[in-house]
Design an enzyme around this catalytic site. Structure first.
Site, PDB file in Angstrom:
ATOM      1  N   ASN A 210      44.228  21.870  -7.287  1.00 31.62           N
ATOM      2  CA  ASN A 210      45.632  22.019  -6.890  1.00 31.62           C
ATOM      3  C   ASN A 210      46.389  20.734  -7.219  1.00 31.62           C
ATOM      4  O   ASN A 210      45.821  19.795  -7.776  1.00 31.62           O
ATOM      5  CB  ASN A 210      45.722  22.363  -5.398  1.00 31.62           C
ATOM      6  CG  ASN A 210      45.043  21.304  -4.560  1.00 31.62           C
ATOM      7  OD1 ASN A 210      45.460  20.159  -4.542  1.00 31.62           O
ATOM      8  ND2 ASN A 210      43.952  21.684  -3.886  1.00 31.62           N
ATOM      9  N   ASP A 279      40.288  26.482  -0.711  1.00 32.82           N
ATOM     10  CA  ASP A 279      39.765  27.460   0.251  1.00 32.82           C
ATOM     11  C   ASP A 279      38.589  28.246  -0.329  1.00 32.82           C
ATOM     12  O   ASP A 279      37.735  28.717   0.400  1.00 32.82           O
ATOM     13  CB  ASP A 279      40.883  28.430   0.660  1.00 32.82           C
ATOM     14  CG  ASP A 279      41.915  27.727   1.534  1.00 32.82           C
ATOM     15  OD1 ASP A 279      41.500  26.953   2.414  1.00 32.82           O
ATOM     16  OD2 ASP A 279      43.123  27.942   1.319  1.00 32.82           O
ATOM     17  N   ASP A 306      35.580  25.322   6.296  1.00 32.27           N
ATOM     18  CA  ASP A 306      36.831  24.732   6.790  1.00 32.27           C
ATOM     19  C   ASP A 306      36.472  23.422   7.491  1.00 32.27           C
ATOM     20  O   ASP A 306      35.942  23.417   8.607  1.00 32.27           O
ATOM     21  CB  ASP A 306      37.535  25.700   7.757  1.00 32.27           C
ATOM     22  CG  ASP A 306      38.935  25.210   8.109  1.00 32.27           C
ATOM     23  OD1 ASP A 306      39.100  24.000   8.354  1.00 32.27           O
ATOM     24  OD2 ASP A 306      39.867  26.041   8.126  1.00 32.27           O
ATOM     25  N   ILE A 307      36.760  22.313   6.820  1.00 34.48           N
ATOM     26  CA  ILE A 307      36.325  20.987   7.313  1.00 34.48           C
ATOM     27  C   ILE A 307      37.008  20.663   8.634  1.00 34.48           C
ATOM     28  O   ILE A 307      36.375  20.245   9.607  1.00 34.48           O
ATOM     29  CB  ILE A 307      36.637  19.898   6.253  1.00 34.48           C
ATOM     30  CG1 ILE A 307      35.983  20.269   4.917  1.00 34.48           C
ATOM     31  CG2 ILE A 307      36.162  18.534   6.733  1.00 34.48           C
ATOM     32  CD1 ILE A 307      36.370  19.366   3.749  1.00 34.48           C
ATOM     33  N   PHE A 323      46.801  18.955   8.778  1.00 40.09           N
ATOM     34  CA  PHE A 323      48.073  19.133   8.083  1.00 40.09           C
ATOM     35  C   PHE A 323      48.284  20.628   7.885  1.00 40.09           C
ATOM     36  O   PHE A 323      47.326  21.407   7.911  1.00 40.09           O
ATOM     37  CB  PHE A 323      48.062  18.412   6.730  1.00 40.09           C
ATOM     38  CG  PHE A 323      48.647  17.030   6.810  1.00 40.09           C
ATOM     39  CD1 PHE A 323      47.999  16.043   7.535  1.00 40.09           C
ATOM     40  CD2 PHE A 323      49.854  16.727   6.195  1.00 40.09           C
ATOM     41  CE1 PHE A 323      48.547  14.770   7.647  1.00 40.09           C
ATOM     42  CE2 PHE A 323      50.412  15.453   6.297  1.00 40.09           C
ATOM     43  CZ  PHE A 323      49.756  14.480   7.020  1.00 40.09           C
ATOM     44  N   LYS A 341      42.855  26.484  14.694  1.00 42.36           N
ATOM     45  CA  LYS A 341      41.847  25.495  14.288  1.00 42.36           C
ATOM     46  C   LYS A 341      41.433  24.603  15.459  1.00 42.36           C
ATOM     47  O   LYS A 341      40.535  23.774  15.322  1.00 42.36           O
ATOM     48  CB  LYS A 341      42.367  24.663  13.116  1.00 42.36           C
ATOM     49  CG  LYS A 341      42.674  25.494  11.871  1.00 42.36           C
ATOM     50  CD  LYS A 341      42.546  24.709  10.576  1.00 42.36           C
ATOM     51  CE  LYS A 341      42.889  25.580   9.373  1.00 42.36           C
ATOM     52  NZ  LYS A 341      42.343  25.067   8.118  1.00 42.36           N
TER      53      LYS A 341
HETATM   54  O1  PMT Z   1      48.495  14.584  -1.950  1.00 40.02           O
HETATM   55  P1  PMT Z   1      50.013  14.641  -2.060  1.00 40.02           P
HETATM   56  O2  PMT Z   1      50.462  14.940  -3.477  1.00 40.02           O
HETATM   57  O3  PMT Z   1      50.668  13.417  -1.493  1.00 40.02           O
HETATM   58  O4  PMT Z   1      50.507  15.888  -1.210  1.00 40.02           O
HETATM   59  C1  PMT Z   1      50.347  15.882   0.170  1.00 40.02           C
HETATM   60  C2  PMT Z   1      49.961  17.253   0.721  1.00 40.02           C
HETATM   61  C3  PMT Z   1      51.091  18.247   0.479  1.00 40.02           C
HETATM   62  C4  PMT Z   1      48.682  17.742   0.046  1.00 40.02           C
HETATM   63  C5  PMT Z   1      49.680  17.043   2.254  1.00 40.02           C
HETATM   64  O5  PMT Z   1      50.837  16.566   2.884  1.00 40.02           O
HETATM   65  C6  PMT Z   1      49.220  18.339   2.916  1.00 40.02           C
HETATM   66  O6  PMT Z   1      49.989  19.189   3.292  1.00 40.02           O
HETATM   67  N1  PMT Z   1      47.881  18.475   3.055  1.00 40.02           N
HETATM   68  C7  PMT Z   1      47.223  19.722   3.558  1.00 40.02           C
HETATM   69  C8  PMT Z   1      47.092  20.705   2.434  1.00 40.02           C
HETATM   70  C9  PMT Z   1      46.411  21.991   2.895  1.00 40.02           C
HETATM   71  O7  PMT Z   1      45.359  22.279   2.429  1.00 40.02           O
HETATM   72  O8  PMT Z   1      47.063  22.636   3.858  1.00 40.02           O
HETATM   73  P2  PMT Z   1      46.569  24.043   4.511  1.00 40.02           P
HETATM   74  O9  PMT Z   1      47.718  24.468   5.333  1.00 40.02           O
HETATM   75  O10 PMT Z   1      46.054  24.954   3.443  1.00 40.02           O
HETATM   76  O11 PMT Z   1      45.332  23.632   5.410  1.00 40.02           O
HETATM   77  C10 PMT Z   1      45.463  23.316   6.783  1.00 40.02           C
HETATM   78  C11 PMT Z   1      44.555  22.180   7.166  1.00 40.02           C
HETATM   79  O12 PMT Z   1      43.183  22.580   7.018  1.00 40.02           O
HETATM   80  C12 PMT Z   1      44.722  20.924   6.369  1.00 40.02           C
HETATM   81  O13 PMT Z   1      44.606  19.824   7.234  1.00 40.02           O
HETATM   82  C13 PMT Z   1      43.552  20.940   5.392  1.00 40.02           C
HETATM   83  O14 PMT Z   1      43.137  19.611   5.059  1.00 40.02           O
HETATM   84  C14 PMT Z   1      42.483  21.646   6.226  1.00 40.02           C
HETATM   85  N2  PMT Z   1      41.491  22.429   5.444  1.00 40.02           N
HETATM   86  C15 PMT Z   1      41.886  23.457   4.655  1.00 40.02           C
HETATM   87  C16 PMT Z   1      40.925  24.197   3.993  1.00 40.02           C
HETATM   88  C17 PMT Z   1      39.558  23.859   4.130  1.00 40.02           C
HETATM   89  N3  PMT Z   1      38.623  24.533   3.501  1.00 40.02           N
HETATM   90  N4  PMT Z   1      39.211  22.836   4.907  1.00 40.02           N
HETATM   91  C18 PMT Z   1      40.144  22.113   5.576  1.00 40.02           C
HETATM   92  O15 PMT Z   1      39.817  21.149   6.276  1.00 40.02           O
END
Ligand code: PMT
Length: 397
Positions: A210, A279, A306-307, A323, A341
């Site tokens: 991504n 994901d 999902d970490i 985030f 979560k």
């Molecule tokens: O890196 P940059 O270019 O500066 O951009 C920053 C950003 C947009 C990437 C950052 O600000 C951000 O939003 N990061 C989270 C991206 C994300 O995966 O969001 P999500 O809504 O899909 O996931 C929710 C949370 O679960 C996140 O904290 C993610 O780290 C976590 N996650 C998601 C999937 C997974 N398999 N394991 C996880 O831990």
């Protein structure tokens, strides 16, 4: 070694013979990693030329408030917002009096009124002017308003007298400026942070990924280190330099990121999940480069762990910050992620083409079970510091 890595420092120079030392100060601030812009008052320009500062800072020098060209390029409000800190060195007795009065009839005064960043002054004047009650009362007012004062030192003065009123030396001022950012809010704590994208291999040369650049996560890592924490940054592939005093572990895939987090999480007090973790990953990774023999190609994917959810579910989970990257209904989706979560805090951002991903600026909506706080658009470094301040406050409750 002091660090002002990625900091925007606005150096105000007012009318004093000590202005010659400000040229050296620009060098010291830049050596420490700062991007420096200089705002020179009319009095300051009597002692040293804009050209000197332009050559040393590598940026145009700002002198006039009512100059349409300058305002169009980077006006006083933009400069006030740009600065992570404002250092006025030298700060003459006249400038100190004007700052105490809140005057905005020149550029530097207007910037100081328009900023919400830390302002520090390095007084420089004759010892009698320094001792004068008017000056001392003005300084007291400034201190009460939270304006920092670096120095002055004592000794021989340019006017031939001896006493207090000498501006501190450039290296001392650079060190004091770096200390502005060293809050100590998280000293003794360990912060584990994941940042950047993951890459999920398809074959030996291709992967799914991504647009995450890592900028947001690295800025938070830097802010956590400045707050005195031990910081372990587990990073997907990025082109960024490791922030000072941050221990970085490189990984590629979500599974590697998960495994590395699990190795380190037991010793951490705070976990921040800024990474854009994929994901899904391909079920089968081809051993050889896939040949383009057909018009279509189907990849079968399976869910990655999902970490964030796994860390939040641990028995002795650290304070956990997730985030949320959303393209619509930001608050609603973020609220849902906070609950699903089981995390302590969610920092939500709107994402899209050129928004949040890869950009230097961002805006965050920070949610906990009890509170919500909007952090307005600002540099990711500024937001990183704001977020760390909020986390530190919550964590200490
Ligand atoms: O890196 P940059 O270019 O500066 O951009 C920053 C950003 C947009 C990437 C950052 O600000 C951000 O939003 N990061 C989270 C991206 C994300 O995966 O969001 P999500 O809504 O899909 O996931 C929710 C949370 O679960 C996140 O904290 C993610 O780290 C976590 N996650 C998601 C999937 C997974 N398999 N394991 C996880 O831990």
């Amino acid at each position: 070694m002091i660090s002002l890595n990625n900091k925007h420092i606005l150096l105000g120079v007012s009318g004093s013979i000590a202005a010659y030392k400000s040229a050296e100060l620009v060098r010291r601030l830049k050596d420490a990693g700062a991007d420096v812009r200089v705002a020179l008052t009319k009095g300051g320009a009597e002692f040293i030329t804009p050209l000197t500062f332009q050559a040393l800072s590598g940026n145009p020098v700002h002198t006039n408030l009512l100059d349409t060209e300058a305002e169009a390029a980077m006006g006083h409000i933009a400069l006030a917002r740009w600065a992570d800190a404002i250092l006025v060195a030298p700060a003459s007795a006249n400038f100190i009096a004007r700052l105490a009065q809140g005057r905005a009839d020149d550029l530097l005064g207007a910037i100081c009124l328009a900023t919400d960043s830390t302002i520090a002054i390095a007084p420089a004047m004759n010892q009698q002017m320094w001792a004068n009650t008017a000056t001392q009362e003005n300084l007291q007012q400034l201190r009460q308003r939270g304006i920092l004062q670096f120095g002055p030192g004592e000794g021989d003065q340019a006017c031939g007298e001896t006493g207090p009123g000498r501006m501190l030396e450039a290296n001392q001022l650079a060190a004091h400026t770096a200390n502005i950012f060293e809050t100590g809010l998280l000293s003794g704590r360990t912060v584990l942070l994941i940042a950047g994208p993951t890459q999920e291999a398809i074959d030996p040369v291709r992967y799914l990924s991504n647009h995450s650049s890592g900028k947001m996560g690295y800025a938070i890592a830097q802010a956590a280190a400045e707050a005195g924490a031990k910081v372990i940054l587990i990073s997907g592939p990025t082109a960024l330099a490791t922030p000072p005093r941050v221990e970085r572990i490189n990984v590629r895939s979500a599974q590697q990121m998960f495994d590395t987090v699990m190795q380190h999480v037991a010793n951490s007090d705070i976990f921040i999940s800024t990474a854009a973790v994929a994901d899904y990953r391909p079920i089968n990774i081809a051993q050889q480069k896939i040949k383009k023999t057909k018009d279509t190609l189907t990849l079968e994917l399976q869910r990655n762990p999902d970490i964030l959810a796994a860390v939040a579910a641990l028995k002795n989970a650290p304070f956990t910050v997730g985030f949320a990257a959303e393209t619509e209904s930001l608050e609603q989706h973020a609220q849902e992620k906070l609950e699903r979560k089981g995390v302590d805090m969610i920092a939500a951002n709107l994402v899209g083409e050129g928004i949040a991903f890869e950009a230097d600026e961002n805006a965050l909506l920070v949610l906990t079970a009890e509170n919500k706080q909007q952090l307005a658009t600002a540099s990711k470094f500024m937001l990183g510091r704001q977020l760390i301040n909020i986390i530190a406050k919550q964590h200490h409750i």
